[in-house]
Design a protein around this motif. Structure first.
Motif, PDB file in Angstrom:
ATOM      1  N   LYS A 253      -4.452  -1.666   4.794  1.00 44.58           N
ATOM      2  CA  LYS A 253      -5.641  -0.833   4.566  1.00 44.58           C
ATOM      3  C   LYS A 253      -5.275   0.408   3.753  1.00 44.58           C
ATOM      4  N   THR A 254      -4.082   0.943   4.017  1.00 44.28           N
ATOM      5  CA  THR A 254      -3.612   2.102   3.252  1.00 44.28           C
ATOM      6  C   THR A 254      -3.391   1.731   1.795  1.00 44.28           C
ATOM      7  N   TYR A 255      -2.680   0.610   1.570  1.00 46.56           N
ATOM      8  CA  TYR A 255      -2.483   0.124   0.201  1.00 46.56           C
ATOM      9  C   TYR A 255      -3.833  -0.089  -0.486  1.00 46.56           C
ATOM     10  N   TYR A 256      -4.737  -0.742   0.212  1.00 51.56           N
ATOM     11  CA  TYR A 256      -6.053  -1.087  -0.330  1.00 51.56           C
ATOM     12  C   TYR A 256      -6.797   0.168  -0.790  1.00 51.56           C
ATOM     13  N   ASN A 257      -6.799   1.198   0.025  1.00 51.64           N
ATOM     14  CA  ASN A 257      -7.488   2.446  -0.329  1.00 51.64           C
ATOM     15  C   ASN A 257      -6.838   3.117  -1.532  1.00 51.64           C
ATOM     16  N   PHE A 258      -5.505   3.111  -1.573  1.00 49.84           N
ATOM     17  CA  PHE A 258      -4.799   3.661  -2.729  1.00 49.84           C
ATOM     18  C   PHE A 258      -5.156   2.889  -4.007  1.00 49.84           C
ATOM     19  N   LEU A 259      -5.161   1.567  -3.907  1.00 50.39           N
ATOM     20  CA  LEU A 259      -5.407   0.729  -5.074  1.00 50.39           C
ATOM     21  C   LEU A 259      -6.796   0.973  -5.656  1.00 50.39           C
ATOM     22  N   ILE A 260      -7.777   1.063  -4.796  1.00 48.14           N
ATOM     23  CA  ILE A 260      -9.141   1.308  -5.273  1.00 48.14           C
ATOM     24  C   ILE A 260      -9.218   2.642  -6.021  1.00 48.14           C
ATOM     25  N   LYS A 261      -8.574   3.670  -5.459  1.00 54.85           N
ATOM     26  CA  LYS A 261      -8.611   4.990  -6.083  1.00 54.85           C
ATOM     27  C   LYS A 261      -7.837   5.019  -7.405  1.00 54.85           C
ATOM     28  N   GLN A 262      -6.805   4.200  -7.519  1.00 51.90           N
ATOM     29  CA  GLN A 262      -5.919   4.266  -8.683  1.00 51.90           C
ATOM     30  C   GLN A 262      -6.272   3.270  -9.786  1.00 51.90           C
ATOM     31  N   LEU A 263      -7.230   2.378  -9.545  1.00 51.18           N
ATOM     32  CA  LEU A 263      -7.504   1.303 -10.502  1.00 51.18           C
ATOM     33  C   LEU A 263      -7.864   1.834 -11.884  1.00 51.18           C
ATOM     34  N   ASN A 264      -8.817   2.759 -11.969  1.00 51.93           N
ATOM     35  CA  ASN A 264      -9.246   3.254 -13.279  1.00 51.93           C
ATOM     36  C   ASN A 264      -8.107   3.900 -14.043  1.00 51.93           C
ATOM     37  N   GLY A 265      -7.302   4.688 -13.345  1.00 50.39           N
ATOM     38  CA  GLY A 265      -6.169   5.337 -13.991  1.00 50.39           C
ATOM     39  C   GLY A 265      -5.117   4.348 -14.441  1.00 50.39           C
ATOM     40  N   TYR A 266      -4.868   3.332 -13.623  1.00 52.47           N
ATOM     41  CA  TYR A 266      -3.885   2.306 -13.971  1.00 52.47           C
ATOM     42  C   TYR A 266      -4.288   1.569 -15.242  1.00 52.47           C
ATOM     43  N   ILE A 267      -5.554   1.153 -15.313  1.00 51.59           N
ATOM     44  CA  ILE A 267      -6.023   0.439 -16.495  1.00 51.59           C
ATOM     45  C   ILE A 267      -6.046   1.363 -17.710  1.00 51.59           C
ATOM     46  N   ALA A 268      -6.517   2.606 -17.530  1.00 55.21           N
ATOM     47  CA  ALA A 268      -6.608   3.550 -18.648  1.00 55.21           C
ATOM     48  C   ALA A 268      -5.241   3.824 -19.253  1.00 55.21           C
ATOM     49  N   THR A 269      -4.225   3.956 -18.424  1.00 60.18           N
ATOM     50  CA  THR A 269      -2.865   4.206 -18.907  1.00 60.18           C
ATOM     51  C   THR A 269      -2.375   3.057 -19.777  1.00 60.18           C
ATOM     52  N   ASN A 270      -2.641   1.831 -19.346  1.00 62.56           N
ATOM     53  CA  ASN A 270      -2.184   0.665 -20.107  1.00 62.56           C
ATOM     54  C   ASN A 270      -2.997   0.469 -21.379  1.00 62.56           C
ATOM     55  N   VAL A 271      -4.290   0.737 -21.331  1.00 64.25           N
ATOM     56  CA  VAL A 271      -5.118   0.651 -22.529  1.00 64.25           C
ATOM     57  C   VAL A 271      -4.657   1.677 -23.560  1.00 64.25           C
ATOM     58  N   ASP A 272      -4.379   2.897 -23.104  1.00 63.75           N
ATOM     59  CA  ASP A 272      -3.896   3.942 -23.997  1.00 63.75           C
ATOM     60  C   ASP A 272      -2.578   3.530 -24.656  1.00 63.75           C
ATOM     61  N   TYR A 273      -1.683   2.933 -23.886  1.00 65.39           N
ATOM     62  CA  TYR A 273      -0.406   2.479 -24.438  1.00 65.39           C
ATOM     63  C   TYR A 273      -0.634   1.444 -25.544  1.00 65.39           C
ATOM     64  N   CYS A 274      -1.531   0.487 -25.305  1.00 64.63           N
ATOM     65  CA  CYS A 274      -1.796  -0.558 -26.297  1.00 64.63           C
ATOM     66  C   CYS A 274      -2.366   0.027 -27.583  1.00 64.63           C
TER      67      CYS A 274
END
Length: 312
Positions: A253-274
């Motif tokens: 549940k802790t991982y799950y909550n972290f993942l939901i909060k971090q999803l947009n930032g995770y994708i944005a970082t990779n899109v920016d790199y590309c």
């Protein structure tokens, strides 16, 4: 050791000739003997037949695609290999990668210990163009949940499609390897789907060698827009996944909550790199493309010129 009643498929979706013999030799050198090797030539312009025809081992099955899927649709060739597979479990490895002799033996121990699982993972060594080991994957817990897999991946864990062993029938029920442009994110999402509610088991010692070389698709500068598309499609998959999940343990549940909060930032970082890499390696032509499409990705003219000046 257990009886060799588990049959493995070692799938090699092939396009490049340079390391193919090393790849096949490493598969044939397994201490566990009940396996087949499926090689699918993706309409390569190189003479792969010359390499494969050196072998007379009945476990090698060689096929050619009349029309190639290409680098953008590379996962389609993974799934073509899956169509031919007759093993209980399947590894899909690059034509320049290698298995260590203990790979299938160690997987067999994991399967007997955790027979309920649909996916397993072996620790991986990273090798250079001369097969010298220069890095090694981080150690992983023997068993972990899909949420643990995701969280560690988003925080620097390295992995490749050849790291994973899938139960063949389950992979087919899941519509094969999850297809995304250039194969980016396809390995991990395929593994997440297979891990589902059951999780994954990891070997504690290396069984696979990933070759980092100049010809590796992920190192090619001309596939950055494909990778960008893959990350955006991966985000859609993650959103759907999280909406349909109910983690059970406190840690998950802790991982799950972290993942939901971090999803947009995770994708944005990779899109920016590309985008940055596409501008820096493609020069003026690519910069014009991003100038025309800057509003869609909320990037400024200053950003484009800055990265153009930093080109390799």
């Amino acid at each position: 050791m257990q009886n060799e009643n588990i049959k493995y498929t070692i799938a090699i979706p092939a396009f490049k000739k340079q390391y193919l013999k090393e790849c096949i030799d490493s598969a044939l050198n397994q201490s566990y003997r009940n396996f087949e090797i499926i090689i699918v030539n993706d309409a390569s312009p190189e003479n792969l037949d010359q390499i494969v025809n050196q072998y007379s081992d009945s476990r090698i099955h060689y096929y050619r695609n009349e029309i190639g899927f290409g680098g953008y649709n590379v996962v389609d060739n993974w799934n073509k290999c899956l169509e031919y597979a007759t093993g209980d479990y399947i590894i899909c490895m690059g034509d320049d990668d290698k298995l260590l002799p203990n790979c299938l033996y160690d997987y067999t121990h994991l399967i007997y210990k955790y027979p309920q699982l649909d996916v397993y993972h072996t620790r991986t060594e990273i090798i250079d163009e001369n097969s010298n080991v220069y890095n090694i994957q981080e150690a992983r817990p023997e068993v972990e949940s899909v949420y643990s897999m995701m969280w560690h991946r988003w925080h620097g864990r390295i992995q490749y499609i050849g790291d994973f062993l899938f139960k063949t029938n389950t992979l087919r029920k899941n519509n094969g390897f999850f297809s995304l442009p250039t194969g980016c994110c396809s390995d991990e999402i395929s593994a997440y789907i297979a891990a589902g509610k059951k999780g994954i088991a990891n070997t504690l010692v290396p069984g696979f060698q990933y070759r980092n070389n100049r010809y590796t698709l992920s190192n090619c500068s001309n596939n950055m827009r494909g990778k960008l598309q893959a990350f955006l499609l991966a985000k859609e998959w993650y959103v759907s996944f999280f909406e349909n999940q109910k983690p059970q343990t406190r840690l998950d549940k802790t991982y799950y909550n972290f993942l939901i909060k971090q999803l947009n930032g995770y994708i944005a970082t990779n899109v920016d790199y590309c985008i940055r890499r596409d501008i820096q390696t493609g020069g003026l032509n690519n910069s014009i493309y991003w100038f025309k499409n800057r509003r869609e990705f909320n990037i400024s003219i200053k950003y484009i010129f800055y990265n153009l000046l930093k080109r390799n």
